[in-house]
Design an enzyme around this catalytic site. Sequence first.
Site, PDB file in Angstrom:
ATOM      1  N   PHE A   1       1.226   5.219   0.702  1.00 25.66           N
ATOM      2  CA  PHE A   1       0.656   6.278   1.512  1.00 25.66           C
ATOM      3  C   PHE A   1       1.283   7.616   1.131  1.00 25.66           C
ATOM      4  O   PHE A   1       2.466   7.668   0.769  1.00 25.66           O
ATOM      5  CB  PHE A   1       0.910   6.033   3.005  1.00 25.66           C
ATOM      6  CG  PHE A   1       0.209   4.817   3.558  1.00 25.66           C
ATOM      7  CD1 PHE A   1      -0.950   4.949   4.314  1.00 25.66           C
ATOM      8  CD2 PHE A   1       0.722   3.538   3.345  1.00 25.66           C
ATOM      9  CE1 PHE A   1      -1.591   3.838   4.834  1.00 25.66           C
ATOM     10  CE2 PHE A   1       0.089   2.418   3.864  1.00 25.66           C
ATOM     11  CZ  PHE A   1      -1.073   2.580   4.611  1.00 25.66           C
TER      12      PHE A   1
ATOM     13  N   THR B   1       0.847  -1.197   0.000  1.00 26.50           N
ATOM     14  CA  THR B   1       0.000   0.000   0.000  1.00 26.50           C
ATOM     15  C   THR B   1       0.878   1.241   0.000  1.00 26.50           C
ATOM     16  O   THR B   1       1.846   1.320   0.762  1.00 26.50           O
ATOM     17  CB  THR B   1      -0.933   0.027   1.216  1.00 26.50           C
ATOM     18  OG1 THR B   1      -1.787  -1.126   1.178  1.00 26.50           O
ATOM     19  CG2 THR B   1      -1.807   1.274   1.211  1.00 26.50           C
TER      20      THR B   1
END
Length: 429
Positions: A301, A299
């Site tokens: 960010f 992921t």
Amino acid sequence: MQTISPAFSCDLKSVIQPNLTAKNARFSHVNGKRVSVRCGYRSESFSFPNGVGSSRADWQSSCAILASKVVSAENSSSIADQVAVVNGHSNNGSVDLSIVPSKNGKPGLVQPLTITDLSPAPSHGSTLRVAYQGVPGAYSEAAAGKAYPNSEAIPCDQFDVAFQAVELWIADRAVLPVENSLGGSIHRNYDLLLRHRLHIVGEVQIPVHHCLLALPGVRTDCITRVISHPQALAQTEGSLNKLTPKAAIEAFHDTAAAAEYIAANDLHDTAAVASARAAELYGLNILADGIQDDAGNVTRFLMLARDPIIPRTDRPFKTSIVFAAQEHKGTSVLFKVLSAFAFRNISLTKIESRPHHNCPVRVVGDENVGTSKHFEYTFYVDFEASMAEARAQNALSEVQEYTSFLRVLGSYPMDMTPWSTLPPPSQDV
């Protein structure tokens, strides 16, 4: 080209409901009035005189809004009519940030910040405060810790609360997810990037390492229900079918919150898909470790701040922009925009389209031959170049010719740290 400094105005309005109980205050995002931030930005033209300015103020002025026709999503009202009152805080503007509830006289985990906790500029010490969405044990907390080590993490119950926490000086930074290698883009945060006026100052990538958690003494064959965030459930579907073939799969709003829910309600028939840190925090056992179906589950960010950083050329930089096509030009503009980068050998790492909220549909044709309807889009683009480079400045100058508005969301260092699919080391609570 003559540069005209952009005129900026930001009006704040907050309305609350009195006499909320402690429980209602925590979940006031369901039935309370929202804090709204209204921003209007106007810029008639754009240029980079003598390159990027050497001061923070020069760069901040250059990287905000690069073209005109940008209006706020809401109608503005007079400043005299706007107030900022926050439920539960004193009249002198002070705020109590110690939102740690007590249970049986013992301090508990920090509860997520809600809309009603927002207030103007509290005073604090030198420790950097970083807002993230979720509860302690969430992957976003790990991202905040990687982005800003030794910082104070502030959990927020919604993405937009994290944005406003930075805007209202409750937090100094926000770390929020924008895309996952398996689940794709997180559209909500792309929309919030355009709605708010925070700047991207960095990025951090976190490998997602899922675990199956349950209360102590619970065996896998006793599980009748598995709860977690929908993306976590999708990323572990194959493993769950083998580990808990008869269990019902139910979506929950957050991975760590699912673990917290099981512990708080003493559910012996329910398991959660969450991180190993969530197991530590909420006293759960790890029934299975590393249950993600794909090892390449990462992921990305974004690190957000009130002020931009000054771009440099001594290390790899990435720049994020958002733009909309000129009126009646449609998506054919996208080819011209991409060619502006290709001509200068600038690599694109991300292209995302979102509906143009001010003009979602364009009608083409006349009454005699009929009409056709085309969707209008706003485009988000990430490219590998610093705004301190002449090629990036020239590319955006050309892009501006094809767009109705163009905004630099940030020019920031790329995350070049290696990552591993192995589980993270155990952390002390």
